[in-house]
Enzyme design. Structure first.
Site, PDB file in Angstrom:
ATOM      1  N   GLU A  49       0.814  -1.224   0.000  1.00  0.00           N
ATOM      2  CA  GLU A  49       0.000   0.000   0.000  1.00  0.00           C
ATOM      3  C   GLU A  49       0.843   1.267   0.000  1.00  0.00           C
ATOM      4  O   GLU A  49       0.406   2.309  -0.482  1.00  0.00           O
ATOM      5  CB  GLU A  49      -0.967   0.005   1.184  1.00  0.00           C
ATOM      6  CG  GLU A  49      -2.110  -1.001   1.073  1.00  0.00           C
ATOM      7  CD  GLU A  49      -1.746  -2.368   1.626  1.00  0.00           C
ATOM      8  OE1 GLU A  49      -0.569  -2.597   1.983  1.00  0.00           O
ATOM      9  OE2 GLU A  49      -2.658  -3.225   1.703  1.00  0.00           O
ATOM     10  N   PHE A 111     -11.764  -7.167  13.753  1.00  0.00           N
ATOM     11  CA  PHE A 111     -10.657  -7.629  12.906  1.00  0.00           C
ATOM     12  C   PHE A 111     -10.316  -6.550  11.864  1.00  0.00           C
ATOM     13  O   PHE A 111     -11.194  -6.064  11.172  1.00  0.00           O
ATOM     14  CB  PHE A 111     -11.047  -8.939  12.217  1.00  0.00           C
ATOM     15  CG  PHE A 111      -9.992  -9.438  11.271  1.00  0.00           C
ATOM     16  CD1 PHE A 111      -8.740  -9.815  11.745  1.00  0.00           C
ATOM     17  CD2 PHE A 111     -10.243  -9.516   9.904  1.00  0.00           C
ATOM     18  CE1 PHE A 111      -7.760 -10.270  10.879  1.00  0.00           C
ATOM     19  CE2 PHE A 111      -9.261  -9.971   9.025  1.00  0.00           C
ATOM     20  CZ  PHE A 111      -8.024 -10.343   9.512  1.00  0.00           C
ATOM     21  N   LYS A 161     -17.605  -1.090   5.530  1.00  0.00           N
ATOM     22  CA  LYS A 161     -18.015  -2.151   4.603  1.00  0.00           C
ATOM     23  C   LYS A 161     -19.534  -2.166   4.386  1.00  0.00           C
ATOM     24  O   LYS A 161     -20.002  -2.351   3.268  1.00  0.00           O
ATOM     25  CB  LYS A 161     -17.533  -3.489   5.171  1.00  0.00           C
ATOM     26  CG  LYS A 161     -17.657  -4.659   4.219  1.00  0.00           C
ATOM     27  CD  LYS A 161     -16.963  -5.883   4.791  1.00  0.00           C
ATOM     28  CE  LYS A 161     -17.371  -7.156   4.077  1.00  0.00           C
ATOM     29  NZ  LYS A 161     -16.926  -7.263   2.708  1.00  0.00           N
TER      30      LYS A 161
END
Ligand SMILES: Cc1ncc(C[n+]2csc(CCOP(=O)(O)OP(=O)(O)O)c2C)c(N)n1
Length: 562
Positions: A49, A111, A161
């Protein structure tokens, strides 16, 4: 029409005119990647990244457009932080999209959860956590606007998300309403008139140009001013290329590793026109000794950077282009009736400094001098390549010995000094300009920080060249140890290094090694002619130093010259 958050993001990128996205997927952005093939965006899959953000940054610096990078939550996001800070320090417009855990899990140590908005608060121009899909289109519009207007900078959008999969009616805003954000572009006419007056009166003026000149595309206007009023020009690292190196008024870079002529001229000037520059400590040296006898005019789009480090006599809040246009509107008719008096005595003095102590090195028949390598690159490419650099001696030699002829052709991490920047930035620049020659001038230390992007270059057929000035040391730190720490070379010797030729070949690129000064030119020429990524490992003099050097905390007239 109803779209999901992921679709809204991609459709909005399309509407912003984004052509390339540099990214790396993960669970928290998989819905975006699921939709990506349906949009006319080129995605470049990097290998780390940090590579994505530097490539987006390099793309932005090379083009002037907004660079875009897309990464997942948690480690994906944190891996971009160095690159975000790099872009922030150099005022580069990038938009970073990070995935985030679903909104109900935020704050639960889920997570791959990190508070990337909190982490990047101090190194972004602005950042957003989008919790409601209905805000998304507006946030994206604002992000691009904020990144690219005023003083440019990175803007981060953190996208959970669940927001990516929620549906809402899509309407992309046409306009922006942000009450507290109104960058000033046009200068105050009275201030411009004052500047015109002091410029005409000055006996020993100098232009000190910064990255703002390039960011606002004002290089031609700057050249007009310098020539019309016969003013010598120096520039910061960020502004190299804003004024052609072959013009007799060009003094080279100023500051810690600036030329003798530039540092002497700024120290003896009676008027400094600081334009799009910020009086960084690498430029000023000991601040109480800086340009003591000069009147200072400071033009900057960011009002907070004026009066920050030095006392300014005439402050002008404006972008460089608008300022120079307004100044020209006053000066041009005035010069038609009363031409400017040339600064003969001053120009002679400045030219004497250039001749007295030029940038120099002594190339012999056995050991390759790194400066010679950069000069040869400059000669072979006629100053027209895009040069990126890593950080350290390699960066300073590139800045000193490459004769830049145009803006946006020197791409380097100035403010943060980020090792590992140059190669992925070169990938970004090459994506923007597939037909230009893009060369990363590297150190053997720095290149190892993002070397994995060689796979990216090979994968996308990007013919980026890496020229390693291989001195077997973390050279710049070794130089400091030599000069200021009694040669205590602690932790700067790179005893174990990869065979860079084999490494290039292992990635599917080409590799060359040069050890003989007589072969430097022919090897570089051969490498530059190859239409594929190449590493040229140039074994250089191990303990060559960058000069001049102003020791930290000293006045810029106190240069170590060898
Ligand atoms: C990420 C990062 N870590 C550490 C430094 C400190 N640093 C500045 S220059 C330098 C040495 C660079 O060595 P190399 O890449 O071999 O280049 P050289 O100076 O030899 O040309 C180091 C370690 C830095 N600028 N960036």
């Amino acid at each position: 029409m109803e779209l999901t958050g992921a679709q809204i993001l991609l459709e909005s990128l399309r509407r912003e005119g984004v052509e390339v996205v540099f990214g790396f997927p993960g669970g928290a952005v998989i819905d975006i990647y699921d939709q990506l093939p349906h949009y006319p965006l080129r995605h470049v899959l990097v290998r780390h990244e940090q590579g994505a953000i530097h490539a987006a940054d390099g793309y932005a610096r090379a083009t002037g457009k907004v660079g875009v990078c897309l990464v997942t939550s948690g480690p994906g996001a944190t891996n971009t932080v160095t690159g975000i800070a790099t872009a922030y320090m150099d005022s580069v417009p990038v938009v970073i999209i990070t995935g985030q855990v679903p909104t109900p899990l935020i704050g639960n140590d889920a997570f791959q959860e990190v508070d990337i908005v909190g982490i990047t608060r101090s190194c972004t121009k602005h950042n957003y956590l989008v919790k409601d899909v209905r805000d998304l289109a507006r946030v994206i519009k604002e992000a691009f606007y904020l990144a690219s207007t005023g003083r440019p900078g990175p803007v981060l959008i953190d996208l959970p998300k669940d927001v990516q999969t929620q549906l809402t009616e899509y309407k992309y805003p046409k306009t922006i309403k942000m009450r507290s954000y109104n960058p000033t572009y046009a200068p105050n006419p009275k201030q411009v008139a004052k500047v015109a007056e002091v410029l005409r009166k000055a006996k020993k003026p100098i232009i000190y140009a910064g990255g703002g000149v390039i960011a606002s595309e004002a290089s031609d206007d700057l050249a007009w001013l310098a020539r019309a009023l016969d003013i010598p020009v120096t520039a910061t690292l960020m502004a190299l290329g804003c004024f052609p190196a072959d013009d007799p008024r060009w003094l080279g870079m100023l500051g810690m590793h600036g030329t003798y002529a530039a540092n002497m001229a700024i120290s003896h000037a009676d008027l400094i026109l600081a334009i799009g520059s910020r009086f960084d400590d690498r430029v000023t040296g000991k601040i109480s000794e800086f340009a003591k006898n000069a009147k200072i005019v400071h033009i900057d789009i960011d009002p907070t950077s004026i009066q920050k480090n030095v006392a300014v006599h005439i402050p002008v809040v404006a972008d460089c282009k608008s300022f120079l246009t307004a100044l020209r509107d006053i000066l041009e008719p005035a010069l038609a009736t009363e031409p400017a008096a040339p600064h003969e005595a001053w120009i002679t003095k400045v030219s004497d400094w250039k001749v007295e102590k030029p940038l120099s090195y002594a190339q012999d028949a056995t050991t390759i001098k790194p400066q010679f390598v950069v000069e040869t690159i400059s000669k072979l490419t006629k100053g027209e390549a895009v040069i990126t650099t890593e950080v350290g001696q390699n960066q300073m030699w590139a800045a000193q010995f490459y004769a830049f002829t145009r803006p946006r052709s020197f791409i380097s991490s100035g403010g943060l000094g980020t090792m590992g920047f140059g190669f992925p930035a070169a990938i970004g620049a090459q994506m923007a300009f597939p037909d230009r020659l893009v060369i990363d001038v590297a150190g053997d230390g720095s290149i190892q920080m993002c070397i994995q992007e060689l796979a990216t270059a090979v994968c996308y057929d990007l013919p980026v060249k890496i020229v390693i000035l291989n001195n077997g040391y973390l050279g710049m730190v070794r130089q400091w140890q030599e000069l200021f720490y009694k040669k205590n070379y602690c932790a700067t010797c790179l005893d174990v290094a990869p065979d860079f030729v084999k490494l290039a070949e292992a990635y599917g690129a080409a590799g060359f090694r040069v050890t003989d000064p007589a072969k430097v030119e022919s090897t570089l020429a051969e490498a530059f002619a190859l239409p594929r990524p190449v590493i040229v490992d140039v074994v250089v003099d191990r303990e060559e130093n960058v000069a001049p050097m102003v020791p930290a905390g000293k006045s810029i007239t106190e240069m170590i010259l060898v």
